[in-house]
Design a protein around this motif. Structure first.
Motif, short mmCIF file in Angstrom:
data_model
loop_
_atom_site.label_atom_id
_atom_site.label_comp_id
_atom_site.label_asym_id
_atom_site.label_seq_id
_atom_site.Cartn_x
_atom_site.Cartn_y
_atom_site.Cartn_z
N GLY A 44 0.81 -1.21 0.00
CA GLY A 44 0.00 0.00 0.00
C GLY A 44 0.84 1.26 0.00
N GLU A 45 1.82 1.33 0.90
CA GLU A 45 2.65 2.53 0.99
C GLU A 45 3.61 2.62 -0.19
OE1 GLU A 45 3.52 6.14 3.00
OE2 GLU A 45 1.84 4.73 2.90
N TRP A 46 4.14 1.47 -0.63
CA TRP A 46 4.99 1.43 -1.83
C TRP A 46 4.26 2.04 -3.02
CZ3 TRP A 46 3.86 -1.35 -6.32
CH2 TRP A 46 4.90 -1.46 -7.27
N SER A 47 3.02 1.62 -3.24
CA SER A 47 2.25 2.13 -4.37
C SER A 47 1.92 3.61 -4.21
CB SER A 47 0.96 1.32 -4.52
OG SER A 47 0.16 1.84 -5.57
N ARG A 48 1.52 4.01 -3.01
CA ARG A 48 1.14 5.41 -2.79
C ARG A 48 2.31 6.35 -3.09
NH1 ARG A 48 1.56 9.45 0.61
NH2 ARG A 48 3.03 8.33 1.96
N ILE A 49 3.50 6.01 -2.59
CA ILE A 49 4.66 6.87 -2.80
C ILE A 49 5.06 6.90 -4.27
CG2 ILE A 49 7.12 7.18 -2.30
CD1 ILE A 49 6.56 5.99 0.49
N ARG A 50 5.09 5.75 -4.90
CA ARG A 50 5.58 5.70 -6.28
C ARG A 50 4.59 6.34 -7.26
NH1 ARG A 50 10.04 3.17 -7.54
NH2 ARG A 50 9.28 2.67 -9.63
N LEU A 51 3.31 6.22 -7.02
CA LEU A 51 2.35 6.91 -7.87
C LEU A 51 2.45 8.41 -7.69
CD1 LEU A 51 -0.81 4.62 -7.55
CD2 LEU A 51 0.79 4.78 -9.48
N ARG A 52 2.60 8.85 -6.47
CA ARG A 52 2.76 10.29 -6.21
C ARG A 52 4.05 10.84 -6.80
NH1 ARG A 52 4.32 11.09 -0.39
NH2 ARG A 52 6.40 10.85 -1.35
N ASP A 53 5.12 10.03 -6.76
CA ASP A 53 6.45 10.50 -7.14
C ASP A 53 6.85 10.13 -8.56
OD1 ASP A 53 6.82 11.66 -4.69
OD2 ASP A 53 8.25 10.18 -3.94
N ARG A 54 5.88 9.90 -9.42
CA ARG A 54 6.22 9.48 -10.78
C ARG A 54 7.22 10.41 -11.44
NH1 ARG A 54 2.23 8.68 -16.09
NH2 ARG A 54 3.95 8.25 -17.55
N GLU A 55 6.98 11.71 -11.41
CA GLU A 55 7.87 12.66 -12.09
C GLU A 55 9.26 12.64 -11.48
OE1 GLU A 55 8.05 17.46 -13.11
OE2 GLU A 55 6.20 16.55 -12.35
N TYR A 56 9.33 12.42 -10.19
CA TYR A 56 10.60 12.42 -9.47
C TYR A 56 11.42 11.16 -9.76
CZ TYR A 56 13.64 12.36 -5.29
OH TYR A 56 14.71 12.30 -4.42
N LEU A 57 10.74 10.00 -9.95
CA LEU A 57 11.43 8.72 -10.09
C LEU A 57 11.63 8.27 -11.53
CD1 LEU A 57 9.56 6.74 -7.27
CD2 LEU A 57 11.88 7.71 -7.15
N GLU A 58 10.65 8.51 -12.38
CA GLU A 58 10.65 7.89 -13.71
C GLU A 58 11.84 8.32 -14.56
OE1 GLU A 58 7.23 6.69 -16.93
OE2 GLU A 58 7.14 8.69 -16.05
N GLU A 59 12.34 9.51 -14.34
CA GLU A 59 13.46 10.03 -15.13
C GLU A 59 14.73 9.20 -14.96
OE1 GLU A 59 15.86 14.27 -15.76
OE2 GLU A 59 14.38 14.04 -14.15
N TRP A 60 14.83 8.46 -13.83
CA TRP A 60 16.08 7.76 -13.52
C TRP A 60 15.95 6.25 -13.57
CZ3 TRP A 60 18.84 11.76 -14.09
CH2 TRP A 60 18.47 12.99 -13.55
N GLU A 61 14.76 5.72 -13.77
CA GLU A 61 14.56 4.27 -13.68
C GLU A 61 14.52 3.63 -15.07
OE1 GLU A 61 11.35 3.13 -11.16
OE2 GLU A 61 12.22 4.12 -9.41
N PRO A 62 14.97 2.36 -15.18
CA PRO A 62 14.98 1.68 -16.48
C PRO A 62 13.60 1.66 -17.12
CG PRO A 62 16.23 0.44 -14.86
CD PRO A 62 15.55 1.53 -14.11
N THR A 63 13.58 1.81 -18.44
CA THR A 63 12.32 1.74 -19.19
C THR A 63 11.73 0.35 -19.07
OG1 THR A 63 13.20 3.35 -20.77
CG2 THR A 63 11.31 2.01 -21.48
N GLN A 64 10.42 0.29 -18.83
CA GLN A 64 9.72 -0.99 -18.72
C GLN A 64 8.43 -0.92 -19.53
OE1 GLN A 64 9.47 -2.77 -14.73
NE2 GLN A 64 10.76 -1.11 -13.99
N ALA A 65 7.93 -2.10 -19.88
CA ALA A 65 6.67 -2.17 -20.61
C ALA A 65 5.51 -1.79 -19.69
CB ALA A 65 6.47 -3.58 -21.16
N GLY A 66 4.47 -1.22 -20.30
CA GLY A 66 3.27 -0.89 -19.53
C GLY A 66 3.31 0.53 -18.99
N HIS A 67 2.15 0.98 -18.52
CA HIS A 67 2.00 2.32 -17.99
C HIS A 67 2.49 2.39 -16.55
CE1 HIS A 67 0.00 6.06 -16.70
NE2 HIS A 67 0.00 6.38 -17.99
#
Length: 226
Positions: A44-67
């Motif tokens: 629950g907390e993993w999902s909440r943080i990562r959904l909120r922090d998409r702009e902060y995290l996505e720039e640095w994480e490996p490209t993956q399939a799916g939204h």
């Protein structure tokens, strides 16, 4: 024959040395940092943080399939957790949750563990944007590096970072990782092949311990001294 060639059989080792484990605590500006094995209930907390922090995290994480929202929804965590737990039980990774004052705040993983004469792995991490600049990642990297080299029996850890990721570059410098080179077009990140700087540390570099070094530099304190 290269240095990766055949040789005498190696003595049997523990299946997963250094796992499971609880590391820390170490107190920094943001709070008291500790590491523990990831849990199914972290979803629950993993999902909440990562959904909120998409702009902060996505720039640095490996490209993956799916939204992003599909990959980081609450229901996406159980298979990830099961995979990490399975790899840990086979001695192939050390997956930890980062907690701050007892609350889930991110992840740090020692991955792709290779033993025998190499005894090497990589370290990767992410931390909630609301704790950025508070010393959390620095403390987590110090704790997990000490554990991997002193307890889990590894000799070398590597971390690869995009040259533009100034925050992670500062973390690795504070902890004591050294820059060893530049990997051109190393990893597909944010939809393109990106150059990465390679940092590393070996057991000989650890001295009295990286966490102790942070304390000596005034970058962290034992919790009771805060």
């Amino acid at each position: 024959m290269t240095s990766q060639g055949y040789g005498a059989p190696y003595a049997a080792e523990p299946r997963h040395p250094g796992w499971p484990a609880r590391l820390g605590p170490l107190t920094v500006r943001a709070g008291t940092v500790a590491l523990r094995p990831v849990r199914l209930l972290d979803g629950g907390e993993w999902s909440r943080i990562r959904l909120r922090d998409r702009e902060y995290l996505e720039e640095w994480e490996p490209t993956q399939a799916g939204h992003w929202h599909e990959r980081n929804a609450h229901w996406a965590w159980p298979p990830q957790w099961a995979s990490l737990r399975g790899l840990a039980r086979r001695g192939q990774c050390l997956p930890f949750a980062i907690t701050v004052d007892g609350a889930f705040a991110g992840q740090i993983t020692i991955g792709n563990i290779i033993r025998a004469s190499l005894r090497s792995a990589w370290v990767g991490y992410w931390v909630s944007s609301r704790l950025a600049g508070g010393g959390v990642a620095t403390a987590a990297v110090a704790l997990v590096t000490d554990h991997a080299l002193a307890v889990a029996g590894l000799h070398r850890l590597e971390a690869t970072v995009r040259p533009e990721n100034s925050a992670s570059l500062r973390v690795l410098a504070k902890v004591g990782y050294r820059q060893e080179g530049l990997f051109l077009r190393y990893l597909d990140v944010a939809g393109a092949w990106r150059d990465h700087l390679c940092f590393a540390i070996t057991d000989e570099d650890r001295g009295e311990g990286l966490a102790s070094r942070l304390v000596a530099k005034g970058l962290a304190t034992p919790p009771e001294q805060r």
